[in-house]
Design a protein around this motif. Structure first.
Motif, PDB file in Angstrom:
ATOM      1  N   ASN A   1      -6.928   7.262   5.184  1.00  0.00           N
ATOM      2  CA  ASN A   1      -6.557   6.638   3.914  1.00  0.00           C
ATOM      3  C   ASN A   1      -7.776   5.892   3.397  1.00  0.00           C
ATOM      4  O   ASN A   1      -8.516   5.303   4.189  1.00  0.00           O
ATOM      5  CB  ASN A   1      -5.398   5.658   4.113  1.00  0.00           C
ATOM      6  CG  ASN A   1      -4.081   6.386   4.325  1.00  0.00           C
ATOM      7  OD1 ASN A   1      -3.338   6.625   3.382  1.00  0.00           O
ATOM      8  ND2 ASN A   1      -3.808   6.774   5.558  1.00  0.00           N
ATOM      9  N   ALA A   2      -7.993   5.945   2.096  1.00  0.00           N
ATOM     10  CA  ALA A   2      -9.160   5.255   1.543  1.00  0.00           C
ATOM     11  C   ALA A   2      -8.798   4.586   0.226  1.00  0.00           C
ATOM     12  O   ALA A   2      -7.886   5.036  -0.480  1.00  0.00           O
ATOM     13  CB  ALA A   2     -10.305   6.240   1.331  1.00  0.00           C
ATOM     14  N   PHE A   3      -9.525   3.540  -0.062  1.00  0.00           N
ATOM     15  CA  PHE A   3      -9.212   2.686  -1.216  1.00  0.00           C
ATOM     16  C   PHE A   3     -10.482   2.300  -1.951  1.00  0.00           C
ATOM     17  O   PHE A   3     -11.523   2.105  -1.338  1.00  0.00           O
ATOM     18  CB  PHE A   3      -8.548   1.383  -0.724  1.00  0.00           C
ATOM     19  CG  PHE A   3      -7.362   1.600   0.166  1.00  0.00           C
ATOM     20  CD1 PHE A   3      -6.070   1.517  -0.333  1.00  0.00           C
ATOM     21  CD2 PHE A   3      -7.533   1.895   1.524  1.00  0.00           C
ATOM     22  CE1 PHE A   3      -4.978   1.725   0.494  1.00  0.00           C
ATOM     23  CE2 PHE A   3      -6.441   2.102   2.351  1.00  0.00           C
ATOM     24  CZ  PHE A   3      -5.156   2.017   1.842  1.00  0.00           C
ATOM     25  N   TYR A   4     -10.386   2.240  -3.282  1.00  0.00           N
ATOM     26  CA  TYR A   4     -11.414   1.554  -4.074  1.00  0.00           C
ATOM     27  C   TYR A   4     -10.733   0.309  -4.618  1.00  0.00           C
ATOM     28  O   TYR A   4      -9.843   0.414  -5.461  1.00  0.00           O
ATOM     29  CB  TYR A   4     -11.909   2.419  -5.225  1.00  0.00           C
ATOM     30  CG  TYR A   4     -12.736   3.619  -4.811  1.00  0.00           C
ATOM     31  CD1 TYR A   4     -13.992   3.455  -4.221  1.00  0.00           C
ATOM     32  CD2 TYR A   4     -12.269   4.910  -5.017  1.00  0.00           C
ATOM     33  CE1 TYR A   4     -14.757   4.556  -3.850  1.00  0.00           C
ATOM     34  CE2 TYR A   4     -13.036   6.016  -4.662  1.00  0.00           C
ATOM     35  CZ  TYR A   4     -14.273   5.826  -4.079  1.00  0.00           C
ATOM     36  OH  TYR A   4     -15.031   6.912  -3.727  1.00  0.00           O
ATOM     37  N   GLY A   5     -11.116  -0.844  -4.161  1.00  0.00           N
ATOM     38  CA  GLY A   5     -10.400  -2.049  -4.551  1.00  0.00           C
ATOM     39  C   GLY A   5      -8.935  -1.907  -4.182  1.00  0.00           C
ATOM     40  O   GLY A   5      -8.607  -1.615  -3.039  1.00  0.00           O
TER      41      GLY A   5
END
Ligand SMILES: Nc1ncnc2c1ncn2[C@@H]1O[C@H](COP(=O)(O)OP(=O)(O)OP(=O)(O)O)[C@@H](O)[C@H]1O
Ligand SMILES: [Mg+2]
Length: 237
Positions: A12-16
């Motif tokens: 899982n990855a997030f930008y902000g």
């Protein structure tokens, strides 16, 4: 020796606060060329950056040659023999081709193909004709070859290639395809991101298709080429 080169699960990855990748799982076997496909914004580059440790926030398991690298910073991952050619393909504009190559130099690695400028110039004759040319005075395609070559100077086991065929002239695309096949013959493992099924078909063994940060298809490249439903739904063909 039977463990894969790269094994990603539950990534899982997030930008902000934006959640971009959802439980992405994929594998690259030793010596395999695997295409990560999907339209603009599907999450291909984000997947590569997350694998390489370049995102501030990610969750999940990333195994590289049997070692868990999920918590390691990018420079440690690079030193373990994972190369990354980002899509913006930045060369050092004021450095010559030779000097650019020198910046990528790392010691040889047991079991990984070993590279020298001479060997790379056989792979990319265009570069061999301009060893003293500053990076800033090269065409986009030549810069693309240089960024790939600079990464290979690190003698990686695995290379992540972000859209090698994007925005370069057809003749360079053909050279890129030949280059990837040559790297495969040398025993390198490759994960490439790609929107172009034709290009992926030329070079890949298997493919994953991403949409909205989720894997929607996984199979051989032949299975993908035959699967019109998947192609229509998630690719631009
Ligand atoms: N730095 C960022 N900050 C916020 N959102 C981002 C950032 N980079 C990418 N995104 C978003 O994450 C999603 C996935 O983008 P990503 O760049 O991984 O797609 P891609 O499959 O590589 O697309 P392309 O083929 O255009 O390169 C998109 O919705 C994009 O808008
Ligand atoms: Mg991208």
């Amino acid at each position: 020796m039977s463990e894969p080169m790269l094994k990603v699960s539950g990534l899982n990855a997030f930008y902000g606060r934006a959640h971009i990748l959802f439980d992405v799982g994929l594998e690259v076997g030793r010596g395999e060329v695997v295409a990560l496909m999907g339209r603009n914004g599907a999450g291909k580059s984000t997947t590569m950056k997350a694998v390489m440790g370049l995102l501030p926030r990610r969750q999940g398991e990333v195994n590289f040659r049997g070692q868990n690298i999920a918590a390691l910073p990018p420079y440690r991952i690079a030193r373990m023999g994972m190369g990354f050619v980002p899509e913006d393909r930045r060369v050092f504009a004021d450095l010559t081709v030779m000097e650019n190559l020198d910046t990528g130099r790392q010691p040889p690695r047991e079991g990984a193909p070993q590279w020298t400028p001479e060997k790379l110039f056989r792979l990319f004759p265009n570069l061999g004709e301009m060893p003293q040319r500053p990076g800033g005075q090269m065409s986009g395609g030549e810069q693309q070859m240089l960024t790939v070559s600079r990464t290979l100077m690190g003698n990686p086991y695995l290379v992540l290639l972000d859209e090698p065929s994007e925005g370069v002239a057809p003749v360079i695309v053909e050279q890129m395809a030949n280059m990837i096949l040559e790297l495969k013959r040398e025993g390198l493992s490759i994960l490439l991101s790609e929107q172009n099924l034709h290009f992926a078909e030329l070079v890949s063994d298997r493919a994953y298709v991403l949409e909205k940060g989720q894997i929607r298809f996984s199979g051989t490249i032949g299975e993908l080429a035959q699967n019109e439903t998947v192609r229509r739904a998630y690719l631009s063909v």
